[in-house]
Design an enzyme around this catalytic site. Structure first.
Site, PDB file in Angstrom:
ATOM      1  N   ARG A  64       5.671  -6.173   5.110  1.00 45.27           N
ATOM      2  CA  ARG A  64       4.818  -5.563   4.089  1.00 45.27           C
ATOM      3  C   ARG A  64       5.590  -5.395   2.796  1.00 45.27           C
ATOM      4  NH1 ARG A  64       1.976  -1.827   6.459  1.00 45.27           N
ATOM      5  NH2 ARG A  64       1.673  -0.305   4.863  1.00 45.27           N
TER       6      ARG A  64
ATOM      7  N   GLU B 146      -9.213  -1.056   6.298  1.00 42.88           N
ATOM      8  CA  GLU B 146      -9.917   0.094   6.859  1.00 42.88           C
ATOM      9  C   GLU B 146     -10.465   0.873   5.659  1.00 42.88           C
ATOM     10  OE1 GLU B 146      -7.372   2.647   9.134  1.00 42.88           O
ATOM     11  OE2 GLU B 146      -9.035   3.928   9.753  1.00 42.88           O
TER      12      GLU B 146
ATOM     13  N   LYS C 214      -1.413   4.751   2.265  1.00 43.08           N
ATOM     14  CA  LYS C 214      -2.685   5.356   1.895  1.00 43.08           C
ATOM     15  C   LYS C 214      -2.643   6.859   2.048  1.00 43.08           C
ATOM     16  CE  LYS C 214      -5.837   1.843   3.338  1.00 43.08           C
ATOM     17  NZ  LYS C 214      -6.596   1.554   4.544  1.00 43.08           N
TER      18      LYS C 214
END
Ligand code: ATP
Ligand code: MG
Length: 582
Positions: free
Chosen positions: A283, A56, A293
């Protein structure tokens, strides 16, 4: 209403032995690669392997993304007919910016991967996604809900409580279509209506309780401009984008596992030709590091670091500026492997992998961080000799360079002690030391200023020791690096340490915000450092070792005449110790 992606859970228990991270083992188990192999053997997907990396564009890529990039591109590269798309998942108009698109491209390329023509934007599919939405309405599988956001959220229920059907759930197809077109046409205000899938409000799976497909948002989009005032939800856009692109294996992180039934529902009910398979993996989490982020953005916007590419940041831009090599990052990703078990990888493994790469490849040079003047009284004034010194101790292919030597040189302050502790092998009054590759000097006098601080050392050199070897084979235990004063480049050197002072900065148990856990000593700036002149030719990103001090790169802040260096990493490796413990 949860309009975006599920939040990942951040594992906080350090797990210093991530599955398969045996030091020296080049490739740890990777269950995703195994699954793909199985599918190939079983003849699924017509023998194709098509993956994608779907960032994104709302921030810079970090080392967690590197794991995903290496996985997706790596799996595609293993197969003759493999492809990997770079897809910008730009369905949310509020946060996405062109700056991020550019940085993501640069970072993926730098990491060593090439997507060729295979660059896509989810926003390219807005027409197609909208057409599918109308089709779902016509099929009786979607409806326009006119409840408020709050009512929809409540009606969803919870893990313990079943959902409640919306009073608008049984609108006719014609009414739904008309309303959807009004939404699309810009006639309705934000938040007044949404388009929902008609699945099952009684489902045990909360994601299947009539999830949202579209919401109204009168907002400018970085690519589609003002063409749209309704935007698709991630859970809707993502599987369909995968299917449109003919992705075979849609690899994502574990927080999407619960969304897989919904993923499959959309693909099936949109009657897509391709049926991608979603596979979830754990992850990457790293000790002493935050990898979200949102948090990285807070560090930048709160001025806690100098920017997204601050060399203490775990962003690819930061790691690159720090001097990490793409080779080291790829080797690290191979080493940590891919599993379904959440854990935290010790950042020392990353540092260890980096050192291994730099040790093998970085040419050596000399520089003095905290200079002390050393005057050689029996060296003729104005006389310069050039000593030939190897650029790499183990690899002769790196060649040699000529390093100028003159009457005044700098050595490291730490290499001299007026009152030496026991077992001191470096220089002391009346003692000798070897100046690496040049000669042996003896300290005869310590010159001090009025305040008692040492100004310089007066020495003599052994004229038989040219090149550094003692003429009579007497034992000289200490060797110093040095830089000739008249030839030295004056430099600023930035020394970095881990940004956080605790292993698990994201953990709530510290009782204070993670920004209060930043180590103020994580950046130390030294000025007046002295470098050998050959370093003027170094370009940013070319790693080198300053002997005995660590690995460095040139920072873009400097100039060839007044360089600024970043210390990438020191020489001392703590990983062997840690690995030995487990
Ligand atoms: P963040 O959680 O840091 O905000 P994100 O998942 O929202 O990251 P995206 O741009 O959506 O960021 O991520 C692109 C891809 O990278 C996704 O497939 C995502 O699962 C993967 N990814 C993100 N963070 C990690 C991580 N720490 N480890 C492995 N893969 C990751
Ligand atoms: Mg995400």
């Amino acid at each position: 209403m949860s309009d975006e992606r599920p939040a990942p859970s951040e594992a906080s228990e350090p797990d210093t032995a991530p599955s398969g991270s045996v030091p020296g083992a080049e490739r740890a188990p990777n269950f995703v690669a195994d699954l793909v192999d199985d599918d190939l053997r079983a003849g699924k997907h017509d023998g194709r392997v098509a993956t994608r990396f779907p960032p994104e564009p709302n921030g810079y890529l970090h080392i967690g993304h590197a794991k995903s990039i290496c996985l997706n591109f790596g799996i595609a590269a293993k197969s003759a007919k493999g492809t990997c798309n770079l897809r910008f998942d730009d369905t949310n108009p509020a946060t996405e910016e062109t700056e991020y698109v550019d940085s993501i491209r640069a970072d993926v390329r730098w990491l060593g991967f090439d997507w060729g023509e295979r660059e896509h934007f989810a926003s390219d599919y807005f027409d197609r996604l909208y057409a599918i939405a109308e089709q779902l309405v016509e099929d009786g599988l979607a409806y326009v809900d006119s409840q408020s956001t709050e009512e929809i959220r409540k009606g969803r229920g919870s893990f313990y409580e079943k959902g409640k059907e919306s009073p608008f759930r049984d609108r006719s197809v014609a009414e739904n279509l008309a309303l959807l077109r009004k939404m699309r046409g810009g006639e309705l205000p934000d938040g007044s209506h949404v388009l929902r899938a008609k699945i099952d409000m009684g489902s045990a799976d909360i994601n299947m309780r009539d999830p949202l497909l579209y919401r109204i948002k009168h907002a400018h989009h970085h690519r589609t401009g003002d063409r749209w005032c309704i935007y698709p939800m991630y859970d809707y856009a993502h599987p369909l984008s995968d299917a449109i692109e003919g992705i075979t294996h849609s690899i994502c992180t574990l927080e999407f596992e619960d969304h897989r039934p919904l993923y499959d529902w959309f693909v099936a009910n949109a009657r897509m030709e391709h049926r991608p398979r979603q596979i979830e993996f754990a992850r990457l989490n790293l000790t002493y590091t935050v990898l979200s982020k949102r948090r990285l953005q807070e560090l930048v916007e709160g001025g806690h670091v100098r920017g997204w590419d601050d060399p203490r940041m775990p962003t690819l831009a930061g790691l690159r500026r720090r001097g990490y090599t793409p080779e080291a990052l790829r080797a690290f990703c191979d080493r940590i492997g891919v599993s379904k078990k959440d854990g935290v990888v010790d950042v020392a493994l990353l540092e260890h992998t980096l050192r291994e790469d730099l040790n093998a490849r970085a040419p050596r040079a000399m520089g003095v961080l905290r200079p002390l003047r050393l005057v050689i009284d029996n060296w003729p004034e104005g006389h310069v000799e050039r000593f030939s010194i190897a650029n790499h101790p183990e690899d002769p292919s790196y060649g040699t360079r000529e390093v100028p030597f003159s009457r005044v040189v700098y050595i490291e302050r730490d290499d001299f002690a007026e009152v030496p502790p026991k077992k001191w092998f470096r220089l002391q009054p009346g003692g000798e030391i070897r100046l690496r590759g040049a000669c042996i000097v003896r300290c005869n006098e310590v010159v001090k200023d009025a305040a008692g601080a040492i100004v310089e050392l007066r020495c003599t050199w052994d004229e038989g020791s040219r090149g550094g070897a003692a003429p009579d084979n007497r034992r000289i235990k200490g060797t110093s690096h040095w830089v000739s004063a008249e030839h030295a480049l004056d430099a600023e050197v930035r020394l970095y340490d881990r940004l956080f002072s605790v292993e698990n900065p994201s953990d709530e148990k510290h009782g204070k915000p993670y920004t209060d856990l930043i180590d103020p000593a994580s950046l130390e700036v030294l000025t007046g450092c002295k470098l050998e002149p050959s370093l003027a030719a170094k370009k940013a990103g070319e790693p080198f070792q300053l002997e005995r001090l660590g690995y460095f790169v040139v920072d873009p802040d400097g100039t060839p005449e007044r360089p600024v260096l970043n210390r990438t990493i020191g020489l001392k490796d703590s990983y062997a110790k840690i690995a030995g413990k487990t």
